[in-house]
Write a protein that holds these residues in place. Structure first.
Motif, PDB file in Angstrom:
ATOM      1  N   GLU A  48       0.926  -0.903   0.048  1.00  0.00           N
ATOM      2  CA  GLU A  48       0.570   0.122  -0.068  1.00  0.00           C
ATOM      3  C   GLU A  48       0.752   1.166  -0.304  1.00  0.00           C
ATOM      4  N   GLU A 202       4.108   9.800 -10.348  1.00  0.00           N
ATOM      5  CA  GLU A 202       3.276   9.154 -10.104  1.00  0.00           C
ATOM      6  C   GLU A 202       2.695   8.005 -10.727  1.00  0.00           C
ATOM      7  N   GLU A 203       3.068   7.207 -11.594  1.00  0.00           N
ATOM      8  CA  GLU A 203       2.911   6.604 -12.700  1.00  0.00           C
ATOM      9  C   GLU A 203       3.615   5.133 -12.209  1.00  0.00           C
ATOM     10  N   THR A 206       3.037   4.183  -8.725  1.00  0.00           N
ATOM     11  CA  THR A 206       2.052   3.016  -8.729  1.00  0.00           C
ATOM     12  C   THR A 206       1.792   1.524  -9.188  1.00  0.00           C
ATOM     13  N   ARG A 207       3.521   1.780 -10.142  1.00  0.00           N
ATOM     14  CA  ARG A 207       3.571   0.443 -10.620  1.00  0.00           C
ATOM     15  C   ARG A 207       4.620   0.055  -9.482  1.00  0.00           C
ATOM     16  N   LYS A 209       3.955   0.069  -6.470  1.00  0.00           N
ATOM     17  CA  LYS A 209       2.827  -0.381  -5.361  1.00  0.00           C
ATOM     18  C   LYS A 209       1.982  -2.261  -5.626  1.00  0.00           C
ATOM     19  N   SER A 210       2.098  -2.346  -7.277  1.00  0.00           N
ATOM     20  CA  SER A 210       1.033  -3.143  -7.937  1.00  0.00           C
ATOM     21  C   SER A 210       2.069  -4.211  -8.035  1.00  0.00           C
ATOM     22  N   ARG A 227      -5.154  11.272  -4.476  1.00  0.00           N
ATOM     23  CA  ARG A 227      -5.160  10.214  -5.727  1.00  0.00           C
ATOM     24  C   ARG A 227      -4.081   8.624  -5.366  1.00  0.00           C
ATOM     25  N   LEU A 228      -2.778   8.920  -4.564  1.00  0.00           N
ATOM     26  CA  LEU A 228      -2.189   7.978  -4.197  1.00  0.00           C
ATOM     27  C   LEU A 228      -2.391   6.478  -3.560  1.00  0.00           C
ATOM     28  N   SER A 229      -2.760   7.360  -1.997  1.00  0.00           N
ATOM     29  CA  SER A 229      -2.666   6.366  -1.097  1.00  0.00           C
ATOM     30  C   SER A 229      -3.846   5.835  -0.649  1.00  0.00           C
ATOM     31  N   ASP A 230      -3.554   4.292  -0.166  1.00  0.00           N
ATOM     32  CA  ASP A 230      -4.340   3.994   0.559  1.00  0.00           C
ATOM     33  C   ASP A 230      -5.201   4.165   2.177  1.00  0.00           C
TER      34      ASP A 230
END
Length: 271
Positions: A48, A202-203, A206-207, A209-210, A227-230
Protein backbone atom coordinates in the motif's frame (compact mmCIF):
# COMPACT_ATOMS: atom_id res chain seq x y z
CA UNK A 1 -38.50 18.19 10.10
CA UNK A 2 -34.76 18.33 9.67
CA UNK A 3 -32.74 15.14 9.44
CA UNK A 4 -30.76 14.82 12.66
CA UNK A 5 -29.24 11.42 11.85
CA UNK A 6 -25.53 11.59 12.59
CA UNK A 7 -23.14 10.76 9.79
CA UNK A 8 -21.26 7.52 10.33
CA UNK A 9 -17.87 7.99 11.91
CA UNK A 10 -14.91 7.61 9.61
CA UNK A 11 -13.16 4.37 10.64
CA UNK A 12 -9.84 4.85 12.32
CA UNK A 13 -6.80 2.78 11.45
CA UNK A 14 -5.10 2.77 14.85
CA UNK A 15 -5.70 -0.96 15.28
CA UNK A 16 -2.65 -2.53 13.68
CA UNK A 17 -3.66 -4.96 10.90
CA UNK A 18 -2.04 -8.35 10.47
CA UNK A 19 -0.41 -7.31 7.18
CA UNK A 20 1.35 -4.23 8.61
CA UNK A 21 4.99 -4.15 7.56
CA UNK A 22 5.84 -1.13 9.75
CA UNK A 23 4.55 -0.13 13.16
CA UNK A 24 5.69 2.87 15.17
CA UNK A 25 4.52 3.01 18.79
CA UNK A 26 4.87 6.11 20.99
CA UNK A 27 8.08 7.31 19.35
CA UNK A 28 9.55 10.31 21.12
CA UNK A 29 12.74 12.27 20.55
CA UNK A 30 14.06 15.62 21.73
CA UNK A 31 16.86 17.82 20.44
CA UNK A 32 17.90 19.87 23.43
CA UNK A 33 14.75 21.57 24.68
CA UNK A 34 12.84 20.92 21.46
CA UNK A 35 10.59 17.86 21.58
CA UNK A 36 10.32 16.95 17.91
CA UNK A 37 8.25 13.80 18.51
CA UNK A 38 5.95 13.45 21.51
CA UNK A 39 4.76 9.86 21.29
CA UNK A 40 3.96 9.36 17.60
CA UNK A 41 2.22 6.12 16.61
CA UNK A 42 1.36 4.88 13.12
CA UNK A 43 1.60 1.87 10.84
CA UNK A 44 1.94 1.04 7.16
CA UNK A 45 0.62 -2.03 5.34
CA UNK A 46 2.30 -4.21 2.77
CA UNK A 47 1.54 -3.36 -0.85
CA UNK A 48 0.00 0.00 0.00
CA UNK A 49 0.86 3.68 -0.28
CA UNK A 50 0.66 5.24 3.18
CA UNK A 51 0.79 9.04 3.29
CA UNK A 52 1.99 11.23 6.14
CA UNK A 53 0.79 14.83 6.04
CA UNK A 54 1.10 17.80 8.33
CA UNK A 55 2.18 21.41 8.55
CA UNK A 56 5.83 22.46 8.63
CA UNK A 57 7.30 21.51 12.00
CA UNK A 58 4.71 18.83 12.67
CA UNK A 59 7.38 16.13 12.95
CA UNK A 60 7.07 14.36 9.61
CA UNK A 61 10.75 14.53 8.69
CA UNK A 62 11.85 13.55 12.18
CA UNK A 63 9.53 10.54 12.13
CA UNK A 64 10.86 9.22 8.83
CA UNK A 65 14.43 9.82 9.98
CA UNK A 66 13.73 7.63 13.00
CA UNK A 67 12.28 4.95 10.73
CA UNK A 68 15.19 5.14 8.28
CA UNK A 69 17.96 5.04 10.88
CA UNK A 70 19.11 8.67 10.77
CA UNK A 71 17.92 9.27 14.35
CA UNK A 72 17.36 6.82 17.19
CA UNK A 73 14.19 7.70 19.13
CA UNK A 74 14.63 8.41 22.85
CA UNK A 75 11.69 6.15 23.62
CA UNK A 76 9.02 4.12 21.89
CA UNK A 77 9.21 1.09 19.65
CA UNK A 78 9.55 0.45 15.93
CA UNK A 79 8.58 -2.91 14.45
CA UNK A 80 9.53 -3.73 10.86
CA UNK A 81 8.69 -6.88 8.92
CA UNK A 82 7.66 -8.69 12.09
CA UNK A 83 10.70 -7.77 14.20
CA UNK A 84 11.33 -5.01 16.69
CA UNK A 85 14.23 -2.96 15.34
CA UNK A 86 16.66 -0.32 16.56
CA UNK A 87 18.46 0.99 13.51
CA UNK A 88 21.69 2.75 14.45
CA UNK A 89 22.48 3.96 10.93
CA UNK A 90 20.74 4.40 7.57
CA UNK A 91 22.87 1.50 6.29
CA UNK A 92 21.30 -0.78 8.90
CA UNK A 93 17.80 0.28 7.80
CA UNK A 94 18.78 -0.24 4.17
CA UNK A 95 20.12 -3.71 4.91
CA UNK A 96 16.76 -4.56 6.51
CA UNK A 97 14.89 -3.47 3.36
CA UNK A 98 14.05 0.21 3.96
CA UNK A 99 15.04 2.65 1.23
CA UNK A 100 14.57 6.41 1.39
CA UNK A 101 14.17 8.83 -1.51
CA UNK A 102 15.14 12.13 0.08
CA UNK A 103 13.84 15.47 -1.12
CA UNK A 104 17.36 16.48 -2.17
CA UNK A 105 17.66 13.11 -4.02
CA UNK A 106 21.22 12.50 -2.72
CA UNK A 107 22.64 12.09 -6.24
CA UNK A 108 26.19 12.97 -7.33
CA UNK A 109 25.90 15.14 -10.42
CA UNK A 110 29.35 14.36 -11.84
CA UNK A 111 28.73 10.60 -11.75
CA UNK A 112 26.76 8.61 -14.31
CA UNK A 113 23.36 7.05 -13.77
CA UNK A 114 24.81 3.59 -13.17
CA UNK A 115 27.44 4.94 -10.79
CA UNK A 116 24.74 6.66 -8.74
CA UNK A 117 22.63 3.52 -8.67
CA UNK A 118 25.53 1.55 -7.19
CA UNK A 119 26.98 4.28 -5.00
CA UNK A 120 28.15 2.56 -1.78
CA UNK A 121 26.91 -0.73 -3.24
CA UNK A 122 29.63 -1.34 -5.78
CA UNK A 123 30.04 -4.81 -7.24
CA UNK A 124 33.61 -6.00 -6.95
CA UNK A 125 35.43 -9.08 -8.15
CA UNK A 126 38.60 -10.72 -6.98
CA UNK A 127 39.81 -11.78 -3.56
CA UNK A 128 41.90 -10.23 -0.83
CA UNK A 129 43.69 -7.00 -1.78
CA UNK A 130 43.29 -7.74 -5.51
CA UNK A 131 39.68 -6.58 -5.78
CA UNK A 132 38.44 -4.48 -8.67
CA UNK A 133 35.17 -2.76 -9.50
CA UNK A 134 33.08 -4.86 -11.89
CA UNK A 135 31.93 -1.99 -14.08
CA UNK A 136 30.43 -4.26 -16.73
CA UNK A 137 28.24 -6.05 -14.18
CA UNK A 138 27.06 -2.77 -12.66
CA UNK A 139 26.19 -1.24 -16.04
CA UNK A 140 24.33 -4.39 -17.05
CA UNK A 141 22.41 -4.51 -13.78
CA UNK A 142 21.64 -0.79 -14.04
CA UNK A 143 20.17 -1.33 -17.51
CA UNK A 144 17.93 -4.06 -16.08
CA UNK A 145 16.81 -1.87 -13.17
CA UNK A 146 15.91 1.07 -15.40
CA UNK A 147 14.15 -1.00 -18.05
CA UNK A 148 12.17 -3.07 -15.54
CA UNK A 149 10.62 0.09 -14.10
CA UNK A 150 10.10 1.70 -17.50
CA UNK A 151 11.88 4.77 -16.21
CA UNK A 152 12.26 7.69 -18.60
CA UNK A 153 16.02 7.95 -18.21
CA UNK A 154 18.66 8.21 -20.97
CA UNK A 155 21.45 5.68 -21.26
CA UNK A 156 22.83 4.61 -17.88
CA UNK A 157 26.19 6.06 -18.97
CA UNK A 158 24.73 9.59 -18.98
CA UNK A 159 25.92 11.97 -16.31
CA UNK A 160 23.28 13.04 -13.80
CA UNK A 161 23.97 16.75 -14.31
CA UNK A 162 22.49 16.42 -17.83
CA UNK A 163 19.19 14.96 -16.61
CA UNK A 164 15.94 16.82 -16.04
CA UNK A 165 14.37 17.06 -12.60
CA UNK A 166 11.95 14.26 -13.36
CA UNK A 167 14.69 12.02 -14.69
CA UNK A 168 16.79 12.62 -11.57
CA UNK A 169 13.81 11.77 -9.39
CA UNK A 170 13.30 8.60 -11.41
CA UNK A 171 16.95 7.61 -10.88
CA UNK A 172 16.59 8.09 -7.13
CA UNK A 173 13.37 6.04 -7.05
CA UNK A 174 14.91 3.38 -9.27
CA UNK A 175 17.84 3.10 -6.86
CA UNK A 176 15.42 2.67 -3.96
CA UNK A 177 13.30 0.06 -5.71
CA UNK A 178 16.08 -1.87 -7.37
CA UNK A 179 17.60 -3.62 -4.37
CA UNK A 180 14.79 -5.85 -3.10
CA UNK A 181 13.45 -3.12 -0.83
CA UNK A 182 10.39 -3.90 1.28
CA UNK A 183 9.54 -0.30 2.23
CA UNK A 184 10.29 2.80 0.18
CA UNK A 185 10.07 6.17 1.92
CA UNK A 186 9.51 9.12 -0.42
CA UNK A 187 9.90 12.64 0.95
CA UNK A 188 8.10 15.15 -1.30
CA UNK A 189 8.99 13.20 -4.48
CA UNK A 190 7.36 15.69 -6.89
CA UNK A 191 7.78 19.00 -5.04
CA UNK A 192 10.09 20.55 -7.67
CA UNK A 193 8.65 18.90 -10.78
CA UNK A 194 6.40 20.10 -13.58
CA UNK A 195 3.04 18.59 -14.47
CA UNK A 196 4.30 15.98 -16.94
CA UNK A 197 7.23 14.89 -14.80
CA UNK A 198 4.95 14.67 -11.75
CA UNK A 199 2.61 12.40 -13.69
CA UNK A 200 5.50 10.09 -14.63
CA UNK A 201 6.71 9.84 -11.05
CA UNK A 202 3.17 9.10 -9.87
CA UNK A 203 2.92 6.35 -12.49
CA UNK A 204 6.16 4.91 -11.13
CA UNK A 205 4.80 4.97 -7.57
CA UNK A 206 1.66 3.16 -8.74
CA UNK A 207 3.81 0.57 -10.52
CA UNK A 208 5.90 -0.04 -7.40
CA UNK A 209 2.74 -0.52 -5.35
CA UNK A 210 1.40 -3.04 -7.90
CA UNK A 211 4.66 -4.99 -7.52
CA UNK A 212 4.07 -5.36 -3.79
CA UNK A 213 6.28 -2.61 -2.38
CA UNK A 214 5.06 -0.71 0.66
CA UNK A 215 5.50 3.04 0.14
CA UNK A 216 5.55 5.76 2.77
CA UNK A 217 4.76 9.07 1.06
CA UNK A 218 5.36 12.46 2.66
CA UNK A 219 3.63 15.17 0.67
CA UNK A 220 2.07 18.62 0.99
CA UNK A 221 0.07 17.96 -2.17
CA UNK A 222 -3.31 16.83 -0.84
CA UNK A 223 -4.66 16.07 -4.30
CA UNK A 224 -1.69 13.76 -4.86
CA UNK A 225 -2.22 12.12 -1.46
CA UNK A 226 -5.86 11.43 -2.27
CA UNK A 227 -4.92 10.06 -5.72
CA UNK A 228 -2.11 7.76 -4.67
CA UNK A 229 -2.53 6.69 -1.07
CA UNK A 230 -4.52 3.92 0.55
CA UNK A 231 -4.17 5.36 4.05
CA UNK A 232 -3.18 8.73 5.45
CA UNK A 233 -1.79 9.78 8.81
CA UNK A 234 -2.05 13.38 9.99
CA UNK A 235 0.73 14.81 12.17
CA UNK A 236 0.48 17.83 14.42
CA UNK A 237 2.84 19.02 17.17
CA UNK A 238 4.99 15.89 17.12
CA UNK A 239 2.21 13.31 17.12
CA UNK A 240 0.06 11.41 14.65
CA UNK A 241 -3.30 12.88 15.65
CA UNK A 242 -5.46 10.90 13.24
CA UNK A 243 -5.36 7.98 10.84
CA UNK A 244 -7.79 7.43 7.97
CA UNK A 245 -8.38 5.09 5.08
CA UNK A 246 -8.05 7.48 2.16
CA UNK A 247 -11.28 6.33 0.51
CA UNK A 248 -13.18 7.37 3.63
CA UNK A 249 -11.88 10.89 4.04
CA UNK A 250 -11.47 14.04 1.94
CA UNK A 251 -9.31 17.10 1.61
CA UNK A 252 -11.49 19.22 3.89
CA UNK A 253 -11.19 16.78 6.77
CA UNK A 254 -7.44 16.41 6.28
CA UNK A 255 -6.95 20.20 6.28
CA UNK A 256 -9.09 20.49 9.41
CA UNK A 257 -7.05 17.84 11.20
CA UNK A 258 -3.78 19.49 10.20
CA UNK A 259 -4.83 22.95 11.37
CA UNK A 260 -6.64 21.75 14.49
CA UNK A 261 -10.02 22.98 13.26
CA UNK A 262 -11.12 19.37 13.68
CA UNK A 263 -10.15 17.45 16.76
CA UNK A 264 -7.84 14.52 16.21
CA UNK A 265 -8.35 11.07 17.65
CA UNK A 266 -5.30 11.41 19.92
CA UNK A 267 -4.92 14.37 22.32
CA UNK A 268 -2.19 16.78 21.33
CA UNK A 269 -0.20 18.78 23.84
CA UNK A 270 -0.13 22.51 23.40
CA UNK A 271 2.83 23.56 21.32
Amino acid sequence: MSDTTAAPAVPLIHDVPADAILTVEDAAIAFGQVRALKGASMHARRGEVTAIVGDNGAGKSTLIRCISGVHAPDSGRITFDGHEVEFKTPHAARDAGIETVHQNLALVEDLTVWQNLFLNREIVRGVGPLRLLDRRAMRSRADEMVSSLAVNVPAVGSRVRRLSGGQRQAVSICRAAGFASKLIIMDEPTAALGVQETARVEELITRLKSEGHAILLISHNFAQVLRLSDAVWVMRAGRCVAGRRTAQTDGDEIVGLITGARAGDIPVEAA
